[in-house]
Motif scaffolding. Structure first.
Motif, PDB file in Angstrom:
ATOM      1  N   VAL A 191       0.578  -0.880   0.290  1.00  0.00           N
ATOM      2  CA  VAL A 191       0.074   0.287  -0.026  1.00  0.00           C
ATOM      3  C   VAL A 191       1.277   1.512  -0.055  1.00  0.00           C
ATOM      4  O   VAL A 191       2.179   1.195   0.738  1.00  0.00           O
ATOM      5  N   MET A 192       0.371   2.106  -0.839  1.00  0.00           N
ATOM      6  CA  MET A 192       1.331   3.455  -1.668  1.00  0.00           C
ATOM      7  C   MET A 192       0.032   4.413  -0.199  1.00  0.00           C
ATOM      8  O   MET A 192      -0.358   4.436  -0.850  1.00  0.00           O
ATOM      9  N   VAL A 193       0.811   5.053   0.582  1.00  0.00           N
ATOM     10  CA  VAL A 193       0.628   6.414   1.473  1.00  0.00           C
ATOM     11  C   VAL A 193       0.679   7.575   0.730  1.00  0.00           C
ATOM     12  O   VAL A 193       1.809   8.010   1.623  1.00  0.00           O
ATOM     13  N   TYR A 194      -0.342   8.823   0.691  1.00  0.00           N
ATOM     14  CA  TYR A 194      -0.088   9.810  -0.166  1.00  0.00           C
ATOM     15  C   TYR A 194      -1.132  10.476   1.271  1.00  0.00           C
ATOM     16  O   TYR A 194      -2.163  10.170   1.054  1.00  0.00           O
ATOM     17  N   ASN A 195      -0.401  11.750   0.929  1.00  0.00           N
ATOM     18  CA  ASN A 195      -1.154  12.965   2.420  1.00  0.00           C
ATOM     19  C   ASN A 195      -1.742  14.131   1.110  1.00  0.00           C
ATOM     20  O   ASN A 195      -0.728  15.045   0.466  1.00  0.00           O
ATOM     21  N   GLY A 196      -3.002  13.509   1.371  1.00  0.00           N
ATOM     22  CA  GLY A 196      -3.368  14.855   0.266  1.00  0.00           C
ATOM     23  C   GLY A 196      -4.328  16.078   1.068  1.00  0.00           C
ATOM     24  O   GLY A 196      -5.261  16.210   0.712  1.00  0.00           O
ATOM     25  N   THR A 197      -3.483  16.266   2.037  1.00  0.00           N
ATOM     26  CA  THR A 197      -4.186  17.931   3.020  1.00  0.00           C
ATOM     27  C   THR A 197      -2.864  17.979   2.859  1.00  0.00           C
ATOM     28  O   THR A 197      -1.592  17.891   3.186  1.00  0.00           O
ATOM     29  N   GLU A 198      -2.690  19.164   3.847  1.00  0.00           N
ATOM     30  CA  GLU A 198      -1.688  19.992   4.649  1.00  0.00           C
ATOM     31  C   GLU A 198      -1.163  20.186   5.877  1.00  0.00           C
ATOM     32  O   GLU A 198      -0.510  20.443   6.578  1.00  0.00           O
ATOM     33  N   ASN A 199      -1.813  18.500   7.083  1.00  0.00           N
ATOM     34  CA  ASN A 199      -0.917  18.783   7.558  1.00  0.00           C
ATOM     35  C   ASN A 199       0.255  17.584   7.774  1.00  0.00           C
ATOM     36  O   ASN A 199      -0.218  16.765   7.107  1.00  0.00           O
ATOM     37  N   ALA A 200       1.129  17.312   8.286  1.00  0.00           N
ATOM     38  CA  ALA A 200       2.109  17.326   8.289  1.00  0.00           C
ATOM     39  C   ALA A 200       1.247  15.586   8.501  1.00  0.00           C
ATOM     40  O   ALA A 200       1.191  15.351   9.853  1.00  0.00           O
TER      41      ALA A 200
ATOM     42  N   THR B 284     -10.825  10.861   2.065  1.00  0.00           N
ATOM     43  CA  THR B 284      -9.746   9.810   1.722  1.00  0.00           C
ATOM     44  C   THR B 284      -9.833   8.769   0.724  1.00  0.00           C
ATOM     45  O   THR B 284     -11.528   8.322   0.541  1.00  0.00           O
ATOM     46  N   VAL B 285      -9.273   8.964  -0.422  1.00  0.00           N
ATOM     47  CA  VAL B 285      -9.661   7.731  -1.635  1.00  0.00           C
ATOM     48  C   VAL B 285      -8.556   6.567  -1.257  1.00  0.00           C
ATOM     49  O   VAL B 285      -7.613   6.555  -1.370  1.00  0.00           O
ATOM     50  N   LEU B 286      -9.587   5.167  -1.585  1.00  0.00           N
ATOM     51  CA  LEU B 286      -8.950   4.337  -2.137  1.00  0.00           C
ATOM     52  C   LEU B 286      -8.667   3.364  -3.273  1.00  0.00           C
ATOM     53  O   LEU B 286      -9.837   3.356  -3.645  1.00  0.00           O
ATOM     54  N   ILE B 287      -7.518   3.570  -4.037  1.00  0.00           N
ATOM     55  CA  ILE B 287      -7.465   2.878  -5.420  1.00  0.00           C
ATOM     56  C   ILE B 287      -6.958   1.626  -5.626  1.00  0.00           C
ATOM     57  O   ILE B 287      -6.371   1.414  -4.908  1.00  0.00           O
ATOM     58  N   ASP B 288      -8.120   0.481  -5.911  1.00  0.00           N
ATOM     59  CA  ASP B 288      -7.372  -0.803  -6.373  1.00  0.00           C
ATOM     60  C   ASP B 288      -6.510  -0.910  -7.386  1.00  0.00           C
ATOM     61  O   ASP B 288      -7.750  -0.881  -8.343  1.00  0.00           O
TER      62      ASP B 288
ATOM     63  N   GLU C 270     -10.314  -4.420   4.212  1.00  0.00           N
ATOM     64  CA  GLU C 270     -10.280  -4.132   5.562  1.00  0.00           C
ATOM     65  C   GLU C 270      -9.542  -2.873   5.296  1.00  0.00           C
ATOM     66  O   GLU C 270      -8.774  -2.261   6.685  1.00  0.00           O
ATOM     67  N   ILE C 271      -8.249  -2.454   4.282  1.00  0.00           N
ATOM     68  CA  ILE C 271      -8.148  -1.200   4.219  1.00  0.00           C
ATOM     69  C   ILE C 271      -9.147   0.161   4.696  1.00  0.00           C
ATOM     70  O   ILE C 271      -9.222   1.046   4.710  1.00  0.00           O
ATOM     71  N   ALA C 272     -10.123   0.380   4.065  1.00  0.00           N
ATOM     72  CA  ALA C 272     -10.777   0.835   3.798  1.00  0.00           C
ATOM     73  C   ALA C 272     -11.330   0.697   5.315  1.00  0.00           C
ATOM     74  O   ALA C 272     -12.149   1.912   6.351  1.00  0.00           O
ATOM     75  N   TYR C 273     -11.851  -0.068   6.373  1.00  0.00           N
ATOM     76  CA  TYR C 273     -12.161  -0.407   7.631  1.00  0.00           C
ATOM     77  C   TYR C 273     -11.226   0.059   8.280  1.00  0.00           C
ATOM     78  O   TYR C 273     -11.784   0.774   9.664  1.00  0.00           O
ATOM     79  N   LEU C 274     -10.415  -0.444   8.182  1.00  0.00           N
ATOM     80  CA  LEU C 274      -8.801   0.338   9.090  1.00  0.00           C
ATOM     81  C   LEU C 274      -8.740   2.318   9.119  1.00  0.00           C
ATOM     82  O   LEU C 274      -7.882   2.810   9.909  1.00  0.00           O
ATOM     83  N   LEU C 275      -9.077   2.591   7.934  1.00  0.00           N
ATOM     84  CA  LEU C 275      -8.689   3.865   8.132  1.00  0.00           C
ATOM     85  C   LEU C 275     -10.069   4.512   7.533  1.00  0.00           C
ATOM     86  O   LEU C 275      -9.624   5.714   6.896  1.00  0.00           O
ATOM     87  N   ASN C 276     -10.971   3.739   7.853  1.00  0.00           N
ATOM     88  CA  ASN C 276     -12.296   4.676   7.538  1.00  0.00           C
ATOM     89  C   ASN C 276     -12.900   5.207   6.438  1.00  0.00           C
ATOM     90  O   ASN C 276     -13.391   6.894   6.379  1.00  0.00           O
ATOM     91  N   ILE C 277     -12.659   4.502   5.313  1.00  0.00           N
ATOM     92  CA  ILE C 277     -13.033   5.063   4.146  1.00  0.00           C
ATOM     93  C   ILE C 277     -14.278   4.758   3.529  1.00  0.00           C
ATOM     94  O   ILE C 277     -14.559   3.151   4.068  1.00  0.00           O
ATOM     95  N   ARG C 278     -15.246   5.662   3.366  1.00  0.00           N
ATOM     96  CA  ARG C 278     -16.524   5.475   2.704  1.00  0.00           C
ATOM     97  C   ARG C 278     -16.625   4.780   1.342  1.00  0.00           C
ATOM     98  O   ARG C 278     -15.845   4.787   0.220  1.00  0.00           O
TER      99      ARG C 278
ATOM    100  N   ILE D 119      -4.795   7.451  -0.491  1.00  0.00           N
ATOM    101  CA  ILE D 119      -4.771   9.661  -0.964  1.00  0.00           C
ATOM    102  C   ILE D 119      -5.732  10.442   0.346  1.00  0.00           C
ATOM    103  O   ILE D 119      -6.830  10.207   0.120  1.00  0.00           O
ATOM    104  N   LEU D 120      -5.301  10.277   0.955  1.00  0.00           N
ATOM    105  CA  LEU D 120      -5.661  11.561   3.296  1.00  0.00           C
ATOM    106  C   LEU D 120      -6.341  12.295   2.472  1.00  0.00           C
ATOM    107  O   LEU D 120      -5.659  13.334   1.723  1.00  0.00           O
ATOM    108  N   GLY D 121      -7.585  12.553   2.551  1.00  0.00           N
ATOM    109  CA  GLY D 121      -8.316  13.622   3.143  1.00  0.00           C
ATOM    110  C   GLY D 121      -8.908  14.378   4.608  1.00  0.00           C
ATOM    111  O   GLY D 121      -8.086  14.187   4.893  1.00  0.00           O
ATOM    112  N   ALA D 122      -8.787  15.545   4.257  1.00  0.00           N
ATOM    113  CA  ALA D 122      -9.056  15.801   5.164  1.00  0.00           C
ATOM    114  C   ALA D 122      -9.806  15.310   6.435  1.00  0.00           C
ATOM    115  O   ALA D 122      -9.993  15.623   7.468  1.00  0.00           O
ATOM    116  N   ASN D 123     -10.995  14.365   5.911  1.00  0.00           N
ATOM    117  CA  ASN D 123     -12.026  14.107   7.020  1.00  0.00           C
ATOM    118  C   ASN D 123     -10.976  12.390   6.811  1.00  0.00           C
ATOM    119  O   ASN D 123     -11.597  11.664   7.786  1.00  0.00           O
ATOM    120  N   TYR D 124      -9.824  12.545   7.002  1.00  0.00           N
ATOM    121  CA  TYR D 124      -8.970  11.599   7.257  1.00  0.00           C
ATOM    122  C   TYR D 124      -9.585  11.116   9.008  1.00  0.00           C
ATOM    123  O   TYR D 124      -8.920  11.787   9.895  1.00  0.00           O
TER     124      TYR D 124
END
Length: 632
Positions: free
Chosen positions: A531-540, A571-575, A587-595, A614-619
């Motif tokens: 899994v490659m995790v990208y930060n789509g927000t300005e939160n460090a 937050t977006v998950l690409i399969d 399982e990934i969607a559950y752990l990161l609360n992705i709709r 890709i993490l969004g502000a609602n992460y």
């Protein structure tokens, strides 16, 4: 006429039956005997060849072992360590944690596509944005996922060991009769695991035979209780059957005491983590025992009390093997787990260990609110919401000993169960940091220094016997177990008015059986997706926090830095796998609360990773039971 006609037929029949057939049978018997004799001679010749070459086998095995780039260690006799009040740090290699990709000779890979903030019908593409700002972290972006499927897990091949020798139905003993003893079978010699990443050493190590762990400590049988026995209005539970032990396990309980904060002479072990090392499979399981578990203590007259007071009771009454001896029997009686060793530190020792390592890196995935606790310091980055009240936001923090102590002790907006999870998290962080310092050449010196702040019944040989496994342990082979309130336990008010937790044995039994088993290969393959995790927000550092959360569950997750855009709301998950069965997507969607509407299928046979997040502000990956929103 007919008589003359049948006469030749009768003659031919008699000839075939009484003369030709016996000859054929005799010939077949002789041929079979010849084949048996030939097979025996071949076996005899092979045995002679084997015996002739047998003497050369040890030398051949030694030559093969020396060709492997590993080193083992045999300790030289040393004097007992002198107890001192502080740890003296030896020179250590400079460690950097910059998230960079290391050039390799691997096949050229297609970069991740650039993502648009809003999902569309067109393929989503994503590429990391290079940054000049380095962020400290234990999770490196240098991992390369070349294969399209998760890597299979290869287990070590040690000789399996049988079950504990302890009988599951001991005979009740008279009051004044010495208790019978039982000893676990000797543990096999440890074999260093191969690794592609060399362990830093201050000087080349000479390969020597690995240290052995001696026979495991003897366990005294806890006393049986008559069914229906009542203590303080509570019916004492019967002894739990011993857990089936199918693997070569070494169980160590890590204890943290509050003896420095109380003056009643009865210190408590608020931290209790059983670390079960499986030397057959090279895996480690960790089980947190909540301090408020209300259990039976198998003393002569018996006692129902919290689990965290057992050690102190054993110390005060001079129990056999002290506080650990009584705690060991109590755990065996109530949970069926035979604990072999213990390691105890107080608050000062905990801080000294972490400061000796230069601090630890902690990914905080739940915000916590609390006061500044006695003997601790607030982590850098806390926000004061009112006088004397602080909030630690989600983020990635480097903490020293006093700050890490605040993190593992806080529970104002949390629970005892979540505190056990955080204690395991810090323990993993300590292990990660130790990998950059401990090696087979300086292990004895570090052991001697550690003994100034750690109390244990292990000796240096026991430590060295487990060290090769610890140095080569992969994070995916560490599994964490924490009890779930209202499922594994139920709330109860003790006769003294204290709020405690009663074990629910119907649900605890399969839970504890899983704790005694390594993760299955299929489970490792499913959860081991890349899994490659990208930060789509300005939160460090949110990408580091999410990657650590996935790694905690066994995924090969990498924090990949900022996405092309940093204004994602969701937050977006690409399969990229295109798999429907056996996929890790849910399982990934559950752990990161992705709709569900933010999960995008984009099969790619040339993918460099199985999934991209890709993490969004609602992460928000704080889905741990017992954690309250700050302000409540």
């Amino acid at each position: 006429m007919l008589g003359r006609l049948f006469h030749p037929i009768r003659w031919i029949t008699r000839f075939v039956i009484f003369q030709l057939l016996p000859v054929i049978i005799l010939a077949a018997t002789l041929w079979s005997g010849y084949q048996v004799a030939q097979a025996f001679m071949r076996h005899f010749d092979e045995r002679q060849t084997y015996e002739a070459r047998r003497a050369d086998f040890p030398g051949t095995a030694t030559a093969i072992a020396l060709a492997v780039d590993t080193a083992t260690f045999t300790p030289s006799p040393t004097d007992e360590p002198t107890v001192t009040s502080t740890l003296t740090a030896s020179p250590e290699p400079t460690a950097t944690h910059t998230l960079t990709h290391t050039p390799t000779d691997e096949p050229t890979q297609t970069p991740l596509p650039v993502l648009s903030p809003a999902p569309t019908d067109t393929p989503i593409v994503l590429s990391p944005v290079p940054s000049d700002t380095s962020t400290p972290g234990a999770i490196s972006g240098a991992f390369q996922f070349v294969t399209n499927t998760p890597r299979p897990v290869v287990f070590a091949t040690n000789t399996p060991e049988g079950a504990d020798v302890i009988s599951s139905t001991p005979t009740p003993q008279p009051t004044n009769t010495p208790l019978p003893t039982a000893t676990d079978a000797p543990i096999a010699t440890s074999t260093p695991f191969l690794t592609n990443t060399p362990i830093p050493t201050s000087e080349p190590a000479t390969p020597t035979p690995a240290a052995e762990i001696g026979p495991l400590p003897t366990l005294l049988f806890p006393r049986e209780v008559e069914p229906g026995t009542v203590i303080n209005g509570f019916e004492v539970p019967t002894r739990v059957p011993q857990l089936q032990r199918d693997y070569n396990l070494v169980n160590i309980i890590l204890l943290g005491s509050d003896g420095e904060l109380v003056d009643d002479g009865l210190f408590r072990t608020d931290t209790m983590i059983i670390v079960s090392v499986n030397r057959d499979t090279g895996t480690v399981n960790m089980l947190s025992l909540p301090r408020d578990l209300y259990v039976y203590i198998p003393l002569q007259n018996g006692m129902m009390q919290r689990l965290n007071v057992v050690y102190g009771v054993g110390e005060n009454i001079g129990y056999t093997d002290g506080g650990f001896g009584l705690l060991r029997q109590t755990i065996f009686y109530n949970f069926g787990i035979n604990v072999h060793y213990y390691a105890l530190v107080n608050f000062t020792g905990f801080k000294d260990v972490i400061d000796f390592l230069g601090g630890v890196d902690i990914a905080v995935d739940c915000a916590y609110e609390d006061d500044q606790l006695i003997g601790t310091e607030l982590p850098e980055g806390v926000v004061e919401v009112e006088e004397g009240r602080y909030i630690l936001p989600v983020g990635y923090y480097q903490m020293d000993g006093a700050q890490a102590l605040w993190y593992v002790r806080t529970r104002k907006s949390s629970s005892d169960f979540d505190r056990g999870r955080r204690q395991q998290q810090v323990l993993r962080a300590i292990w990660r940091r130790s990998l950059s310092m401990v090696n087979l050449t300086n292990a004895v010196d570090l052991w001697n220094q550690g003994m100034s702040v750690i109390e244990t019944n292990m000796n240096v040989n026991d430590f060295l016997g487990l060290l090769p496994l610890a140095l080569n342990l992969d994070v995916s082979r560490i599994e964490s177990f924490t009890m779930i309130p209202t499922y594994h336990t139920t709330s109860y008010t003790a006769p003294d008015g204290a709020s405690v937790q009663l074990p629910v044995y119907d649900t605890l039994q399969p839970f504890l059986q899983d704790f005694y088993r390594p993760p299955s290969e299929n489970q490792l393959l499913v959860l081991g997706a890349s899994v490659m995790v990208y930060n789509g927000t300005e939160n460090a550092d949110w990408d580091i926090v999410a990657a650590d959360r996935l790694q905690w569950e066994g995924f090969r997750a990498v924090a990949a830095g900022s996405a092309e855009s940093v204004d994602y709301t969701d937050t977006v998950l690409i399969d990229y796998t295109g798999q429907q069965k056996g996929s890790s997507r849910d399982e990934i969607a559950y752990l990161l609360n992705i709709r569900p509407e933010n999960i995008i299928e984009q099969p790619d046979p040339n993918r460099e990773a199985d999934f991209a997040v890709i993490l969004g502000a609602n992460y928000n990956s704080c889905n741990v039971q017992g954690v309250l929103p700050v302000g409540q």
